[in-house]
Design an enzyme around this catalytic site. Structure first.
Site, PDB file in Angstrom:
ATOM      1  N   LYS A 118     -10.125 -15.696   4.360  1.00  0.00           N
ATOM      2  CA  LYS A 118      -9.352 -15.087   4.556  1.00  0.00           C
ATOM      3  C   LYS A 118      -9.037 -13.862   4.006  1.00  0.00           C
ATOM      4  CE  LYS A 118      -6.361 -18.910   5.476  1.00  0.00           C
ATOM      5  NZ  LYS A 118      -5.519 -18.190   7.051  1.00  0.00           N
ATOM      6  N   TRP A 574       2.259 -21.075   9.074  1.00  0.00           N
ATOM      7  CA  TRP A 574       0.966 -21.267  10.380  1.00  0.00           C
ATOM      8  C   TRP A 574       2.123 -20.170  11.392  1.00  0.00           C
ATOM      9  CZ3 TRP A 574      -2.699 -25.336   9.859  1.00  0.00           C
ATOM     10  CH2 TRP A 574      -4.119 -25.203   8.497  1.00  0.00           C
ATOM     11  N   ASP A 612       0.755 -33.223   6.069  1.00  0.00           N
ATOM     12  CA  ASP A 612      -0.065 -32.993   5.449  1.00  0.00           C
ATOM     13  C   ASP A 612      -0.140 -31.454   5.495  1.00  0.00           C
ATOM     14  OD1 ASP A 612      -2.641 -34.261   6.702  1.00  0.00           O
ATOM     15  OD2 ASP A 612      -2.226 -33.566   8.833  1.00  0.00           O
ATOM     16  N   GLU A 618      -3.319 -21.335   0.197  1.00  0.00           N
ATOM     17  CA  GLU A 618      -2.683 -19.931   1.309  1.00  0.00           C
ATOM     18  C   GLU A 618      -1.799 -19.175   1.058  1.00  0.00           C
ATOM     19  OE1 GLU A 618      -4.559 -21.470   5.372  1.00  0.00           O
ATOM     20  OE2 GLU A 618      -2.880 -20.107   5.952  1.00  0.00           O
ATOM     21  N   CYS A 656      -7.307 -28.984   2.799  1.00  0.00           N
ATOM     22  CA  CYS A 656      -8.611 -28.539   2.851  1.00  0.00           C
ATOM     23  C   CYS A 656      -8.773 -27.075   2.691  1.00  0.00           C
ATOM     24  CB  CYS A 656      -9.698 -28.822   4.450  1.00  0.00           C
ATOM     25  SG  CYS A 656      -7.814 -28.329   5.648  1.00  0.00           S
ATOM     26  N   HIS A 707     -17.692 -30.757   9.360  1.00  0.00           N
ATOM     27  CA  HIS A 707     -17.731 -28.860  10.008  1.00  0.00           C
ATOM     28  C   HIS A 707     -19.153 -28.845  11.050  1.00  0.00           C
ATOM     29  CE1 HIS A 707     -14.813 -27.969   6.844  1.00  0.00           C
ATOM     30  NE2 HIS A 707     -14.340 -27.659   7.890  1.00  0.00           N
TER      31      HIS A 707
HETATM   32  N1  GLN Z   1      -4.360 -34.569  10.581  1.00  0.00           N
HETATM   33  C1  GLN Z   1      -4.567 -33.278  10.727  1.00  0.00           C
HETATM   34  C2  GLN Z   1      -6.057 -33.728  12.307  1.00  0.00           C
HETATM   35  O1  GLN Z   1      -6.234 -34.757  11.294  1.00  0.00           O
HETATM   36  C3  GLN Z   1      -5.141 -32.503   9.561  1.00  0.00           C
HETATM   37  C4  GLN Z   1      -5.663 -31.556   9.657  1.00  0.00           C
HETATM   38  C5  GLN Z   1      -6.327 -30.054   8.866  1.00  0.00           C
HETATM   39  O2  GLN Z   1      -6.290 -30.493   8.068  1.00  0.00           O
HETATM   40  N2  GLN Z   1      -6.414 -28.732   9.220  1.00  0.00           N
HETATM   41  O3  GLN Z   1      -6.004 -33.453  12.266  1.00  0.00           O
HETATM   42 ZN    ZN Z   2      -7.637 -30.592   6.295  1.00  0.00          ZN
END
Ligand code: GLN
Ligand code: ZN
Length: 767
Positions: A118, A574, A612, A618, A656, A707
């Protein structure tokens, strides 16, 4: 008085750059077409800024992928592994460049991409320069010179933009030990000198050095490097007019250092750090020009002309108008391109639209501010000022924005609203009634958003599907996912999030106080653009948002269905946010809306709810001194959202791409019953922060990377779980992937999760 721009969006007003690059990568078009589209975008941007009346127009702000990568190519900082890409095919410079950005897999060559991270606290990602011991630099790509020449041919004497030598080095990463990247300035400086020599030979009058690191904490060595490189550049080019651009924060304790650098124009960010104006003026010196970054490059609100004019007047009184420039706060690449493209009133109400300004409009604002200050063409600017006043007043008082009930609710919050009924030690005992096994298995929420699922949504939005048709397709897909999760014996199920386009947009669309543009794209990385929601007003939740789909999914199974929500900090982070109240206030409003949803899910019989918060980290401010304040309100917002439920209801959170070492106390303060984190690519190393801290609540360290389509082996996951178990007691551990699976295909997802469940079962045998 002059106006300048620091950088203009390069994606094109219709995302032309994205489209041509993706076609090129797919082999559907030739590189000449790519170059042509780039040229068109540059010409349009220059022309537009010229017509708007900007005096000093930037060049080299265009990029096919990322401007930091452009610099690495310019300086020949090309990691050795790309040598073959060059030699083997004699590729155009463009192919080498894209190989560095995205990796290269063709014929028998397989070269990985450079890392991406970033750009300061923005949502823009840059390609991290790789530095090796004795890293050589030499002029490799002449893009900056070519583009200066190109603008000159169009009659525009532009200001080439470079990342300054110190910031460029600090953006990079040392790929081997035995040296410090900052020491590389000795090797790098000659290349800057060579570039400037060529630009000056083409009659360049100005050059802009971006040095955003001047707004961050600097070591003594870094400060000394600043002194040295700018002294040398000045010595080599006594007449070149150097713009030193700082942004994203105030200069703070780097003020004396910054104003000691021998540059002609100092640009400061007065949106982020309004209060620095006086102190900067006081230490500016005798004849240096100050560029006032007044028009917000990071947000979408119209500039308040009367407020900005007052600041300009203050500067002019102290410095005289020849020593004052007007500019956006930072490069406009962080703004959407053109508000004129938003023509659909259904989508963006006229009342909201009149408060907004995108890049093209911001350029005009800069020019009007100058005209207001210099009394140029007074009649027409006076009219602009009046229009601006009306819009600003309207925003201050609009009933669309202000909701007294929401404000009162925030006012009335008490400490206990941010606390669960009992501490985790008590809740843990009560939650044993859930009867979950050790190493309980779950997923992070989303299942594959296949082309098919996305096509249903597209058709629904276009009116080609009725609500009933769309809902029944989603219901069917959900039912399939639930049944399959039962089959493979997952413990805690999810509904799959098939009804969601995006984890923030989905909630924003249902909350009051949010608006959406149709075309307000902002570059995130390379060809990827995002369209952040616009939070314009007090946030509230008119009705439940997820209860219907979650209850439906729960009704299909006797296992636990996890409710899936996005947390308040992530929704805030976001989105484009209000600038008429502190971020903390907006975040608290969102927290209350999420809290209501959590309570409603509990009422509907949902026993496990995940909130979440991938964006908590960030959101950290750029200066460490400001961290605690942010963490206080961010963590509290999460707690408010999570604390409306009984002890028996289990609250999960998910994060994450985070490191936790320096914020582990705050993560613990969030007090989620279970946290799932991304750890597999770090071989569980990220878990050490939790172990060292003796983190008391439950943790699901991701056991495989989502990923890539690669299917992990059962043994690999067992090894990772054993590693986890060696630092965290088994009774605290959950088993799950690193993140949601929406970007994966079903085939690999199924294979991977079957192995994951078996790995958990193996682990259970050992306890
Ligand atoms: N619950 C969201 C998903 O599974 C979490 C996505 C994320 O942490 N960026 O897509
Ligand atoms: Zn995630």
């Amino acid at each position: 008085m002059q106006t300048q721009n620091l950088g203009y969006p390069r994606i094109g007003s219709q995302r032309e750059l994205k489209k041509i690059c993706e076609n090129y990568w797919a082999g559907k078009t030739g590189y000449k077409n790519v170059l042509q589209v780039g040229k068109n975008i540059r010409h349009e941007n220059w022309q537009l800024q010229k017509e708007a009346g900007i005096d000093i127009i930037p060049s080299n702000d265009f990029s096919f992928y990322d401007h930091v990568l452009d610099h690495s190519l310019m300086f020949g900082a090309i990691p050795k592994r790309y040598n073959e890409v060059i030699l083997k095919k004699g590729n155009a410079e463009l192919d080498l460049y894209f190989a560095m950005a995205r990796g290269y897999q063709k014929e028998d060559l397989d070269v990985v991409a450079m890392e991406m991270t970033k750009w300061f606290d923005t949502n823009y990602h840059y390609i991290v320069p790789e530095f090796y011991k004795d890293q050589p630099f030499k002029l490799f790509s002449t893009k900056i010179i070519d583009e200066f020449y190109e603008a000159k041919q169009l009659g525009i004497k532009s200001k080439p933009v470079l990342i300054g030598p110190v910031s460029y080095l600090l953006l990079g990463k040392e790929k081997e030990s035995g040296f410090e990247k900052i020491d590389l300035f000795k090797n790098l400086l000659p290349v800057y000198i060579e570039i400037l020599t060529r630009l000056v030979a083409l009659d360049a009058e100005y050059v802009q050095f971006d040095e955003p690191f001047l707004t961050l904490d600097l070591t003594e060595k870094e400060q000394a490097a600043y002194q040295h490189v700018y002294k040398e550049i000045r010595k080599a080019f006594p007449k070149l007019k150097i713009v030193l651009a700082t942004y994203f924060e105030g200069l703070g304790n780097n003020l004396a250092l910054t104003t000691s650098l021998p540059v002609n124009i100092l640009h400061i960010d007065l949106v982020r750090a309004e209060s620095q104006l006086e102190t900067v003026i006081a230490s500016l010196g005798e004849d240096r020009i100050l560029s006032l970054g007044l028009v917000d490059g990071r947000n979408i609100w119209k500039n308040d002309f009367s407020k900005s004019s007052a600041i300009i007047n203050q500067a002019v009184q102290k410095l005289g108008s020849e020593r004052v420039w007007i500019a956006p706060s930072c490069s406009l690449i962080h703004s959407p391109v053109d508000l004129d493209n938003e023509t659909d009133e259904q989508n963006l109400a006229a009342e909201v639209k009149q408060w907004l300004s995108f890049a093209k409009q911001k350029v005009t604002e800069v020019v009007i501010l100058k005209k207001l200050a210099t009394q140029e063409s007074p009649a027409s600017t006076q009219q602009k000022l009046e229009e601006n006043l009306i819009a600003i007043n309207n925003r201050e008082t609009s009933t669309l924005i202000h909701n007294q009930a929401v404000k009162q609710r925030v006012q009335a919050l008490e400490e206990k609203d941010a606390e669960r009924l009992n501490p985790f030690s008590t809740r843990k005992v009560k939650q044993q009634s859930l009867n979950l096994p050790q190493y309980a298995t779950t997923t992070i929420g989303s299942f594959p958003q296949t082309i098919e699922v996305r096509s249903w949504r597209a058709k629904f939005k276009k009116g080609l599907f009725t609500t009933e048709e769309y809902n029944s397709l989603i219901a069917e897909e959900t039912a399939k996912a639930v049944k399959w999760q039962e089959e493979i014996d997952l413990d805690v199920l999810v509904h799959g999030e098939f009804e969601r386009n995006d984890m923030v947009e989905y909630f924003g669309e249902q909350l009051a106080g949010f608006a959406f543009s149709k075309n307000g794209w902002v570059q995130s990385y390379g060809s990827r653009c995002v369209k952040p929601p616009i939070i314009f007003g007090d946030v509230s939740r008119p009705k439940p948002m997820t209860v219907k789909w979650t209850s439906y999914a729960q009704s299909l199974t006797s296992r636990y269905m996890k409710g899936m929500l996005t947390g308040p900090v992530t929704i805030l982070q976001w989105s484009f946010v209000r600038n008429d109240q502190p971020r903390a206030e907006t975040c608290t409003q969102i927290a209350l809306a999420i809290r209501d949803e959590v309570v409603d899910l509990e009422k509907a019989g949902i026993k496990i709810i995940q909130i979440d918060e991938p964006a908590i980290r960030e959101g950290l401010p750029l200066r460490k001194a400001d961290w605690q304040n942010y963490l206080n309100w961010a963590v509290k917002a999460f707690r408010i959202s999570a604390s409306g439920v009984q002890d028996e209801t289990q609250i999960h959170t998910h994060m994450c791409y985070s490191e936790f070492n320096d914020i582990i106390q705050n993560i613990a303060d969030m007090d989620a019953d279970v946290i799932t984190i991304e750890t597999s690519r770090s071989q569980m190393e990220l878990l050490d922060a939790f172990a060292d801290f003796k983190y008391p609540n439950e943790i699901g360290p991701g056991v495989y990377d989502i990923h890539s389509p690669r299917v992990p082996k059962r043994e690999e996951m067992i090894t990772l779980l054993q590693k986890a178990q060696s630092v965290i007691p088994a009774e605290q551990l959950w088993v799950n992937p690193d993140c949601g699976l929406k970007t994966r295909g079903w085939d690999e997802t199924k294979k991977a999760l079957i192995e994951m469940v078996e790995a958990a079962k193996e682990m259970r045998k050992t306890v």
